[in-house]
Design a protein around this motif. Structure first.
Motif, PDB file in Angstrom:
ATOM      1  N   SER A 232       4.536  -2.426  -6.738  1.00 16.16           N
ATOM      2  CA  SER A 232       5.172  -2.603  -5.425  1.00 16.16           C
ATOM      3  C   SER A 232       4.181  -3.127  -4.398  1.00 16.16           C
ATOM      4  O   SER A 232       4.532  -3.954  -3.552  1.00 16.16           O
ATOM      5  N   ILE A 233       2.934  -2.657  -4.452  1.00 15.85           N
ATOM      6  CA  ILE A 233       1.925  -3.148  -3.503  1.00 15.85           C
ATOM      7  C   ILE A 233       1.600  -4.607  -3.793  1.00 15.85           C
ATOM      8  O   ILE A 233       1.459  -5.428  -2.864  1.00 15.85           O
ATOM      9  N   LEU A 234       1.508  -4.970  -5.071  1.00 17.78           N
ATOM     10  CA  LEU A 234       1.235  -6.367  -5.424  1.00 17.78           C
ATOM     11  C   LEU A 234       2.363  -7.290  -4.977  1.00 17.78           C
ATOM     12  O   LEU A 234       2.130  -8.447  -4.610  1.00 17.78           O
ATOM     13  N   VAL A 235       3.592  -6.785  -5.010  1.00 13.13           N
ATOM     14  CA  VAL A 235       4.728  -7.570  -4.535  1.00 13.13           C
ATOM     15  C   VAL A 235       4.768  -7.593  -3.013  1.00 13.13           C
ATOM     16  O   VAL A 235       5.081  -8.617  -2.385  1.00 13.13           O
ATOM     17  N   ALA A 236       4.430  -6.446  -2.391  1.00 17.38           N
ATOM     18  CA  ALA A 236       4.564  -6.312  -0.939  1.00 17.38           C
ATOM     19  C   ALA A 236       3.576  -7.198  -0.181  1.00 17.38           C
ATOM     20  O   ALA A 236       3.906  -7.717   0.891  1.00 17.38           O
ATOM     21  N   LEU A 237       2.374  -7.394  -0.705  1.00 17.57           N
ATOM     22  CA  LEU A 237       1.370  -8.162   0.027  1.00 17.57           C
ATOM     23  C   LEU A 237       1.812  -9.612   0.283  1.00 17.57           C
ATOM     24  O   LEU A 237       1.829 -10.049   1.441  1.00 17.57           O
ATOM     25  N   PRO A 238       2.194 -10.384  -0.751  1.00 14.26           N
ATOM     26  CA  PRO A 238       2.657 -11.753  -0.442  1.00 14.26           C
ATOM     27  C   PRO A 238       3.989 -11.786   0.301  1.00 14.26           C
ATOM     28  O   PRO A 238       4.215 -12.675   1.130  1.00 14.26           O
ATOM     29  N   LEU A 239       4.860 -10.807   0.027  1.00 18.06           N
ATOM     30  CA  LEU A 239       6.145 -10.786   0.720  1.00 18.06           C
ATOM     31  C   LEU A 239       5.956 -10.488   2.206  1.00 18.06           C
ATOM     32  O   LEU A 239       6.627 -11.087   3.068  1.00 18.06           O
ATOM     33  N   ALA A 240       5.034  -9.561   2.526  1.00 20.40           N
ATOM     34  CA  ALA A 240       4.752  -9.259   3.932  1.00 20.40           C
ATOM     35  C   ALA A 240       4.180 -10.482   4.633  1.00 20.40           C
ATOM     36  O   ALA A 240       4.507 -10.758   5.797  1.00 20.40           O
TER      37      ALA A 240
END
Length: 656
Positions: A421-429
Motif C-alpha cells: 500500500s505504501i509503494l502504491v500510495a507514494l506515486p499516487l499521492a
C-alpha cells in the motif's frame, strides 16, 4: 535413624486411621519427611514465619522440591486434616479431589474434599516461593524457563541467587543465555559477595558500560551521609571535608545538623525573633531594654537572650553562637553504601560511565535533530520549488501534505498489505497533488504572479477550503496511516542512543528526494528550462521556452513532492485535516533561512531549524511551545543579519 523410623511408624498409623485412600502414598519419602518437619509452619502460611520452610525445601537438593514449590505457589497443595500429610490435587467437583504423591507424582486416588485443607499462600508468600524456585529454573531443560528465571532475578534479586547463578554457568549451552547469566552474576557479585576483591573486579569489568542495570547496581555503593565531629576522623571511609557556607554545604544546613545531634542550641529566624520581641514589649522596653535601642541584630540578640534567661521564651542561638559552633566542628561526607575500596572503585567507574553517557546523550540529541531536520526537509522541499523558484507564497502548501497523507490512508483501505500500500500510495499521492497543484496554478496563481499580498490571501483561503473539504469527507478524527511491520520498533544502539525505523525511513526518503530533485534540475530538459526561466524569463521565452507552461509544471512538481512528503509524514504523525498547519510555518522558515530557491540552502535550513528546535527543547524539556517560540525569535534575529539566508540565489528569486 531411630527418629526417622519413629516418624515413619507414626505416619503409617495416621494413614491407617485416615482411610485407605491415602495408604498408597509413600509416607517415608524424604520429601514428605521434610514437609512433616515444617508442617505446622506451612499450614499456618504466615509470611513472617514461612521463610525457614521455603529455605529448607530450596536447599534440600531433592528433585521433588521443585514440584512441591510449584504446586504450593499454584495453590494446588493440600494437607490431610488428620494425618497432616501433604499431597497435590486437582478438583474433580466441589466435593471430590484426585490426589497425587509428591514423591513420585503417582496418583493416589479419589478422596472427599472435606478431609483435606487447601493451602492458599498470599501474594507475599508466593513471591518468596518464586524466589526459591529460581535455582531450579536456572538449570531447567527449557530455555524459555531459564529466561524466565533470569527475568525473576532481575526484578527481585536476592543473595541466595548468586550461588545458584554461579552453579548454573557451567551447565548453560545457549550462548545468549550464558552471556546474560554471566552479566547478572557480576551484578549480583557487586551487590552480595562478601569478598571485597571479587566485588571490585566485578565493578571494574563494567567500565564504560552504559546499561541502566549497571548504574542501578553502582549508585547505592557510593551513597554518603553528612556527619560532623570536633575533628576529622582518620578512617578511610571519609569521602571529603565540607566547609559551611560553601555551595556543597549551605550554612543553615550545617547548623541544622549540629542541632539534630544536640551539639548546639536551636536557632530562630529573624522574623520569629522580631515577633517574640514585639510580644514582650512592656512600657516601651523589652526585658528592661528600650525598644529604641533595638536597631541592630546584635541588640535584638541581647534582648532575646534576656527574655530567655527570664523563662519567657525558649533559649536559641545568637548569630555569634552559630558562627562559634560552626567553627568548633568539622563537617564531612562518609561512605555508607559499601566499604571504602569498593565505594572508590564504584566512584571511578561511575565517573567514566557518566562521561560516556554525556557523549551518547549528545549523539542521541544529534540523531533526533537529524531526524526532525529530515521531516522538515520533506515538508519544505516542495515549497522550495513553488516559493523559492517561482516566488509564489503558497499558504496552502501544508494542505498538499495533508492531501498526500489522506491519499495513503485511502489506498490502505483497499490494499491491506501495508508494504504494498505504501509503494502504491507514494506515486499516487504525487499524481493527486500534482494535478491539484496544476489546477490551482491554472485557476488562481497564474493571475497573481508578482502580487505577493494577493497570492498570500488567495492561497490562505484555499487552505481553509481544503481543510473543510477534508473534514467533510474524512471527519475530524485522526485517521491511521499504518507503517509496514518491518518499520516497527527502533534501532537500539545502546541504552541511551536509539532511533525509530520510521524516522530512518523518512531520512532515507529525504535523501532520495534530494537526489531526485538534483537529477531533475540538472539532468533533464524540464530542469534546464526551469533554471532558464528562473534566471531570465524573457531570454528563455526568446529561445522558444514557454514560461507559462514551465510555471505550471514547476508548481505541479512542487505540489506533487508535497504529496509524497505527506505519505511519509503520515506514517510518523497523526493524519487529520489540520496536519498541514503543523508544518507550514517550519517549511517557510526552512526555505527562508536556507536561502530562497536553493535546494542545498533548503537542506541546510532544515538542518539548522531541526537542530535548533531539538537543542532548545533539550534545554527546556517541559515546555515545547516555549521552545518553538524561542526558535522563531532566533530565526527572526538570524534573518536580520542575513536576509538572503545561508545560501543566496542569483536570478529572479533573488530579485523578488
Amino acid at each position: 535413624m531411630i527418629r526417622s523410623l519413629i516418624a515413619r511408624c507414626l505416619a503409617v498409623t495416621m494413614l491407617w486411621c485416615a482411610g485407605t485412600g491415602v495408604m498408597a502414598q509413600d509416607v517415608g519419602a524424604p520429601i514428605q519427611e521434610l514437609l512433616q518437619e515444617h508442617g505446622e509452619i506451612i499450614a499456618k502460611s504466615s509470611r513472617r514465619t514461612i521463610a525457614p520452610a521455603i529455605d529448607a525445601l530450596a536447599a534440600s537438593g531433592l528433585p521433588e522440591a521443585q514440584v512441591v514449590l510449584d504446586r504450593w505457589q499454584d495453590k494446588a497443595m493440600w494437607r490431610h486434616e488428620e494425618s497432616g500429610l501433604f499431597v497435590y490435587a486437582e478438583e474433580i467437583d466441589r466435593d471430590t479431589l484426585r490426589i497425587f504423591d509428591f514423591a513420585d507424582g503417582s496418583e493416589i486416588g479419589t478422596v472427599a474434599e472435606d478431609d483435606y485443607k487447601q493451602l492458599k499462600p498470599n501474594s507475599g508468600i508466593r513471591g518468596m516461593i518464586g524466589a526459591a524456585l529460581v535455582q531450579f529454573q536456572l538449570t531447567d531443560s527449557d530455555p524459555q524457563e531459564r529466561e524466565r528465571a533470569l527475568d525473576a532475578i532481575e526484578r527481585s534479586a536476592e543473595e541466595s541467587h548468586l550461588a545458584a547463578l554461579r552453579a548454573s554457568l557451567g551447565m548453560e549451552s545457549e550462548p545468549g543465555i550464558l552471556a546474560r547469566k554471566a552479566r547478572l552474576e557480576r551484578l549480583l557479585t557487586i551487590r552480595f559477595d562478601a569478598d571485597e576483591a571479587a566485588r571490585i573486579t566485578a565493578i571494574e569489568s563494567f567500565a564504560g558500560d552504559l546499561g541502566v542495570d549497571v548504574r542501578a547496581a553502582l549508585n547505592p555503593l557510593v551513597s554518603t551521609r553528612l556527619e560532623t565531629a570536633e575533628a576529622l576522623p582518620g578512617t578511610p571511609d571519609i569521602l571529603r571535608a565540607l566547609k559551611p557556607g560553601s555551595e556543597a554545604l549551605p550554612r543553615d544546613e550545617a547548623y541544622d545538623l549540629l542541632v539534630e545531634a544536640d551539639l548546639a542550641k536551636p536557632r530562630i529566624s529573624r522574623a520569629d525573633k522580631r515577633a517574640a520581641l514585639v510580644e514582650n514589649i512592656e512600657g516601651g522596653a523589652v526585658a528592661g531594654i528600650q525598644v529604641a535601642t533595638l536597631d541592630s541584630e546584635a541588640a535584638r540578640d541581647i534582648a532575646y537572650a534576656a527574655l530567655a534567661d527570664a523563662g519567657r521564651v525558649r533559649p536559641v542561638a545568637t548569630e555569634a553562637e552559630i558562627d562559634a559552633a560552626l567553627d568548633a566542628f568539622v563537617f564531612f561526607e562518609r561512605y555508607i553504601g559499601a566499604p571504602p575500596p569498593v565505594a572508590l572503585a564504584a566512584e571511578a567507574v561511575l565517573t567514566g560511565i557518566e562521561n560516556k553517557v554525556a557523549l551518547n546523550q549528545a549523539a542521541d540529541l544529534g540523531l533526533d535533530a537529524l531526524s526532525l531536520a529530515s521531516i522538515y526537509f520533506l515538508a519544505a522541499i516542495g515549497l522550495a520549488i513553488t516559493f523559492g523558484v517561482m516566488g509564489v507564497i503558497n499558504m496552502a502548501h501544508g494542505e498538499f501534505i495533508m492531501m498526500g497523507a489522506y491519499t495513503g490512508y485511502v489506498v490502505q483501505l483497499f490494499v491491506p498489505d501495508y508494504t504494498l500500500s505504501i509503494l502504491v500510495a507514494l506515486p499516487l499521492a504525487f499524481a493527486v497533488t500534482f494535478l491539484a497543484g496544476v489546477a490551482m496554478e491554472r485557476l488562481v496563481i497564474r493571475y497573481l504572479y508578482h502580487r505577493p499580498l494577493e497570492t498570500l490571501l488567495a492561497t490562505f483561503g484555499i487552505s481553509i477550503a481544503l481543510q473543510q473539504i477534508a473534514k467533510n469527507i474524512f471527519g475530524t478524527q485522526a485517521r491511521p496511516l499504518t507503517s509496514p511491520g518491518w518499520l516497527d520498533g527502533s534501532w537500539i544502539i545502546n541504552d541511551i542512543v536509539s532511533i525509530s525505523y520510521i524516522r530512518i525511513a523518512i531520512f532515507v526518503l529525504a535523501l532520495l528526494f534530494l537526489g531526485l530533485f538534483l537529477f531533475v534540475m540538472n539532468r533533464t530538459r524540464l530542469g534546464l528550462e526551469v533554471r532558464a526561466v528562473t534566471q531570465n524569463p524573457r531570454m528563455a521565452a526568446s529561445m522558444g521556452i514557454n514560461p507559462d507552461r514551465i510555471n505550471m509544471l514547476t508548481f505541479g512538481f512542487g505540489s506533487g513532492i508535497a504529496g509524497i512528503a505527506g505519505v511519509a509524514i503520515g506514517l510518523y504523525a497523526k493524519v487529520t485535516s489540520e496536519m498541514g498547519a503543523d508544518y507550514i510555518v517550519q517549511s517557510f522558515m526552512t526555505v527562508v533561512v536556507g536561502g530562497v530557491g536553493n535546494i542545498w540552502g533548503t537542506l541546510l535550513g532544515a538542518t539548522m531549524v531541526g537542530g535548533l528546535q531539538k537543542g532548545i527543547e533539550w534545554l527546556n524539556p517541559s515546555n515545547t511551545l516555549a521552545a518553538q517560540t524561542y526558535m522563531i525569535l532566533f530565526i527572526i534575529l538570524f534573518i536580520q543579519f542575513r536576509p538572503k539566508g545561508i545560501i543566496a540565489l542569483k536570478g529572479r528569486a533573488a530579485e523578488a
